[in-house]
Write a protein that holds these residues in place. Structure first.
Motif, PDB file in Angstrom:
ATOM      1  N   THR A  71       0.772  -1.067   0.042  1.00  0.00           N
ATOM      2  CA  THR A  71      -0.218  -0.005   0.012  1.00  0.00           C
ATOM      3  C   THR A  71       0.950   1.498   0.162  1.00  0.00           C
ATOM      4  OG1 THR A  71      -1.761  -1.258   1.205  1.00  0.00           O
ATOM      5  CG2 THR A  71      -1.948   1.121   1.338  1.00  0.00           C
ATOM      6  N   LYS A  72       0.592   2.105  -1.062  1.00  0.00           N
ATOM      7  CA  LYS A  72       1.580   3.276  -1.231  1.00  0.00           C
ATOM      8  C   LYS A  72       0.953   4.523  -0.245  1.00  0.00           C
ATOM      9  CE  LYS A  72       3.796   2.828  -5.418  1.00  0.00           C
ATOM     10  NZ  LYS A  72       4.099   3.393  -6.766  1.00  0.00           N
ATOM     11  N   SER A  73      -0.627   4.701  -0.465  1.00  0.00           N
ATOM     12  CA  SER A  73      -1.349   5.571   0.165  1.00  0.00           C
ATOM     13  C   SER A  73      -2.649   5.146   0.953  1.00  0.00           C
ATOM     14  CB  SER A  73      -1.685   6.578  -0.749  1.00  0.00           C
ATOM     15  OG  SER A  73      -2.719   7.670  -0.320  1.00  0.00           O
ATOM     16  N   MET A  74      -2.801   5.621   2.176  1.00  0.00           N
ATOM     17  CA  MET A  74      -4.177   5.062   2.723  1.00  0.00           C
ATOM     18  C   MET A  74      -5.300   5.873   2.199  1.00  0.00           C
ATOM     19  SD  MET A  74      -3.490   2.501   4.270  1.00  0.00           S
ATOM     20  CE  MET A  74      -5.039   2.261   5.362  1.00  0.00           C
ATOM     21  N   GLU A  75      -5.186   7.051   1.361  1.00  0.00           N
ATOM     22  CA  GLU A  75      -6.310   7.866   0.802  1.00  0.00           C
ATOM     23  C   GLU A  75      -6.825   7.513  -0.569  1.00  0.00           C
ATOM     24  OE1 GLU A  75      -4.506  11.765   0.667  1.00  0.00           O
ATOM     25  OE2 GLU A  75      -4.654  12.345   2.706  1.00  0.00           O
ATOM     26  N   SER A  76      -5.947   6.664  -1.390  1.00  0.00           N
ATOM     27  CA  SER A  76      -6.582   6.429  -2.565  1.00  0.00           C
ATOM     28  C   SER A  76      -5.998   5.209  -3.054  1.00  0.00           C
ATOM     29  CB  SER A  76      -6.634   7.432  -3.573  1.00  0.00           C
ATOM     30  OG  SER A  76      -5.353   7.669  -3.895  1.00  0.00           O
ATOM     31  N   SER A  77      -6.859   4.226  -3.804  1.00  0.00           N
ATOM     32  CA  SER A  77      -6.174   2.770  -4.006  1.00  0.00           C
ATOM     33  C   SER A  77      -5.338   2.866  -5.534  1.00  0.00           C
ATOM     34  CB  SER A  77      -7.463   1.914  -4.306  1.00  0.00           C
ATOM     35  OG  SER A  77      -8.391   2.436  -5.167  1.00  0.00           O
ATOM     36  N   ASP A  78      -4.522   2.134  -5.787  1.00  0.00           N
ATOM     37  CA  ASP A  78      -3.810   1.957  -7.156  1.00  0.00           C
ATOM     38  C   ASP A  78      -3.807   0.635  -7.373  1.00  0.00           C
ATOM     39  OD1 ASP A  78      -1.927   0.333  -5.753  1.00  0.00           O
ATOM     40  OD2 ASP A  78      -0.924   2.296  -4.881  1.00  0.00           O
ATOM     41  N   LYS A  79      -3.509   0.265  -8.775  1.00  0.00           N
ATOM     42  CA  LYS A  79      -3.587  -0.924  -9.442  1.00  0.00           C
ATOM     43  C   LYS A  79      -2.954  -2.176  -8.698  1.00  0.00           C
ATOM     44  CE  LYS A  79      -4.064   0.961 -14.074  1.00  0.00           C
ATOM     45  NZ  LYS A  79      -3.434   1.233 -15.386  1.00  0.00           N
ATOM     46  N   ARG A  80      -1.810  -1.710  -8.077  1.00  0.00           N
ATOM     47  CA  ARG A  80      -1.122  -3.012  -7.332  1.00  0.00           C
ATOM     48  C   ARG A  80      -1.646  -3.505  -6.307  1.00  0.00           C
ATOM     49  NH1 ARG A  80       5.032  -2.485  -5.070  1.00  0.00           N
ATOM     50  NH2 ARG A  80       3.748  -1.098  -3.619  1.00  0.00           N
ATOM     51  N   GLN A  81      -2.311  -2.406  -5.498  1.00  0.00           N
ATOM     52  CA  GLN A  81      -3.032  -2.683  -4.349  1.00  0.00           C
ATOM     53  C   GLN A  81      -4.541  -3.360  -4.668  1.00  0.00           C
ATOM     54  OE1 GLN A  81      -4.940   0.630  -2.250  1.00  0.00           O
ATOM     55  NE2 GLN A  81      -4.264  -0.040  -0.344  1.00  0.00           N
ATOM     56  N   ILE A  82      -4.975  -3.091  -5.529  1.00  0.00           N
ATOM     57  CA  ILE A  82      -6.172  -3.854  -6.090  1.00  0.00           C
ATOM     58  C   ILE A  82      -5.796  -5.095  -6.677  1.00  0.00           C
ATOM     59  CG2 ILE A  82      -7.962  -3.854  -7.862  1.00  0.00           C
ATOM     60  CD1 ILE A  82      -7.701  -0.630  -7.955  1.00  0.00           C
ATOM     61  N   ALA A  83      -4.866  -5.175  -7.250  1.00  0.00           N
ATOM     62  CA  ALA A  83      -4.379  -6.754  -7.883  1.00  0.00           C
ATOM     63  C   ALA A  83      -4.119  -7.676  -6.482  1.00  0.00           C
ATOM     64  CB  ALA A  83      -3.005  -6.536  -8.627  1.00  0.00           C
ATOM     65  N   ALA A  84      -3.521  -7.060  -5.671  1.00  0.00           N
ATOM     66  CA  ALA A  84      -2.959  -7.859  -4.392  1.00  0.00           C
ATOM     67  C   ALA A  84      -4.525  -8.278  -3.587  1.00  0.00           C
ATOM     68  CB  ALA A  84      -1.968  -7.096  -3.381  1.00  0.00           C
ATOM     69  N   CYS A  85      -5.440  -7.430  -3.557  1.00  0.00           N
ATOM     70  CA  CYS A  85      -6.412  -7.622  -2.911  1.00  0.00           C
ATOM     71  C   CYS A  85      -7.266  -8.950  -3.677  1.00  0.00           C
ATOM     72  CB  CYS A  85      -7.303  -6.641  -2.727  1.00  0.00           C
ATOM     73  SG  CYS A  85      -6.927  -5.239  -1.430  1.00  0.00           S
ATOM     74  N   TYR A  86      -7.197  -8.715  -4.775  1.00  0.00           N
ATOM     75  CA  TYR A  86      -7.758  -9.795  -5.930  1.00  0.00           C
ATOM     76  C   TYR A  86      -7.161 -11.249  -5.406  1.00  0.00           C
ATOM     77  CZ  TYR A  86      -9.308 -12.147 -10.268  1.00  0.00           C
ATOM     78  OH  TYR A  86      -9.836 -13.332 -11.097  1.00  0.00           O
ATOM     79  N   GLU A  87      -5.987 -11.101  -5.609  1.00  0.00           N
ATOM     80  CA  GLU A  87      -5.207 -12.314  -5.082  1.00  0.00           C
ATOM     81  C   GLU A  87      -5.480 -12.943  -3.807  1.00  0.00           C
ATOM     82  OE1 GLU A  87      -0.567 -13.979  -5.208  1.00  0.00           O
ATOM     83  OE2 GLU A  87      -1.011 -11.836  -5.569  1.00  0.00           O
TER      84      GLU A  87
END
Length: 419
Positions: A71-87
């Motif tokens: 997670t880079k920021s707690m204010e907005s999601s990014d593609k890598r964070q979404i991909a990791a959640c999907y995994e």
């Protein structure tokens, strides 16, 4: 039942495994998980937590599976964070997703990663959309402009950004609430805000479980407390209103010159240059304020406290004060009531759901420093708090009953899964 939780706090066993310091806040969340596991023998629990590392990681500790999401920021999601959640969702295959907290990027990322439309319930903690208008604690533009530190430039934590930062989190929150069918709350205030954002959402009422030590003796007693001592549990941001409390303190010490205030948070009175470098604008503002008022000798900034240190601070206090500009349901206030400490709290947000004025504490308007001072001095004048303390403890014990709250969560889970 396979349930995947989303938390921004590392549970203690995970923190130990990673060699991290044990989290000082949100111990109630781990307590809730343990109570739930006792209630559902067949429960398989997974927990997604944020990580500042670069890689997605998986751990199995004490029959709980943890997924660490970069997670880079707690204010907005990014593609890598979404991909990791999907995994994590793909690996764990949950029947139900339970998001704790609406206003952080991890919640938004999970909603975006949930392409299989797994049933999702969101638990309100704070509520950024309702908090944002009050995030600067009512500080004037002049106060914001004249209290800037080097750390503010490095981190962007200017007092001018207090509302702006909260509004960014509110956008994240709005996405999560609009993309969820069910939500768990605990006050009339959070229900009203949630229903405004998503009128069709199913609202479930459920109280919270507190940290373990607050269910155990010792409890507060007037005979053992430190007379004329006040305890404040947060002083790091203007939202918590410590600057407003200082105005009341200036009145109190005229009548009670022995008054002492114990405050959680970094000491704004520290003269060590290395520590002063870590000051943010609000610290600087408080430092200047209390020196100008001449009340420095009454203040004791205690730093960050462990659970047991926090409990002792409650037990030592003659009065606990919650002076926030806005709150949903302050766990610190609930912990004070659970121990039977006389409380004074600002009438804001969801606090009236927790405090019945004159029965389980005392309420005042946030802007009314005079009123706050008088409520505290009224409590100083009383030497028999038996009835007040007993009412607080009885009310809080019922509200935060671990078994009842665990049963309620099971009811909510079953009602969602059966729909």
């Amino acid at each position: 039942m396979r349930v995947l939780w989303i938390s921004i706090i590392e549970f203690p066993p995970l923190a130990k495994e990673l060699g991290h310091s044990l989290p000082l806040g949100c111990g109630w969340l781990y307590s809730s998980a343990m109570a739930l596991k006792k209630n559902i023998s067949e429960l398989q629990l997974g927990v997604i937590v944020y990580s500042y590392e670069d890689q997605f990681e998986e751990y199995h500790i004490d029959d709980i599976t943890y997924y660490l999401v970069p997670t880079k920021s707690m204010e907005s999601s990014d593609k890598r964070q979404i991909a990791a959640c999907y995994e994590a969702i793909t690996i764990f295959q949950p029947e139900l997703i339970h998001i704790h907290g609406t206003e952080h990027s991890l919640a938004q990322a999970v909603c975006k990663a949930n392409t299989a439309n797994i049933k999702t319930v969101v638990n309100i903690q704070g509520l950024a959309s309702g908090i944002a208008p009050f995030a600067d604690g009512g500080l004037s533009l002049w106060d914001k402009l004249t209290n800037i530190t080097p750390l503010d430039f490095y981190r962007g934590t200017f007092l001018l950004n207090a509302r702006r930062s909260m509004y960014k989190r509110a956008k994240c929150e709005e996405y999560v609430i609009r993309h969820s069918s069910d939500i768990i709350g605990r006050t009339q205030w959070d229900r009203d805000h949630v229903k405004t954002i998503n009128p069709g959402i199913n609202y479930h009422f459920m109280n919270e479980t507190l940290r373990d030590s607050f269910y155990e003796e010792p409890y507060w007693s007037y005979d053992k407390c430190q007379k004329y001592t006040i305890f404040l549990s947060n002083s790091n941001v203007p939202l918590k209103g410590v600057h407003m409390f200082m105005k009341a303190l200036q009145i109190i010490v005229k009548k009670y010159p022995k008054t002492k205030v114990n405050i959680c948070g970094s000491s704004v009175l520290n003269n060590d240059l290395k520590k002063m470098i870590h000051f943010q604008g609000y610290h600087l503002y408080l430092r200047r304020m209390v020196k100008k008022m001449g009340i420095v000798e009454h203040l004791n900034f205690m730093g960050a406290l462990t659970e047991m240190q926090m409990k002792q601070a409650y037990l030592d206090a003659n009065v606990y004060v919650l002076c926030s500009a806005i709150e949903n349901s302050s766990n610190s206030l609930c912990e004070a009531q659970m121990l039977g400490v006389p409380v004074v709290a600002s009438y804001c947000g969801g606090t009236p759901t927790l405090v019945t004025d004159g029965e389980t504490g005392y309420l005042y308007r946030y802007e009314e420093a005079d009123m706050l001072a008088q409520r505290i001095m009224d409590l100083f004048n009383i030497q028999d708090h038996t009835d007040l303390s007993k009412r607080e403890r009885n009310t809080a014990s019922e509200r935060h009953n671990r078994q009842a709250n665990a049963n309620r969560l099971v009811e909510i889970y079953n009602s969602i899964l059966e729909k």
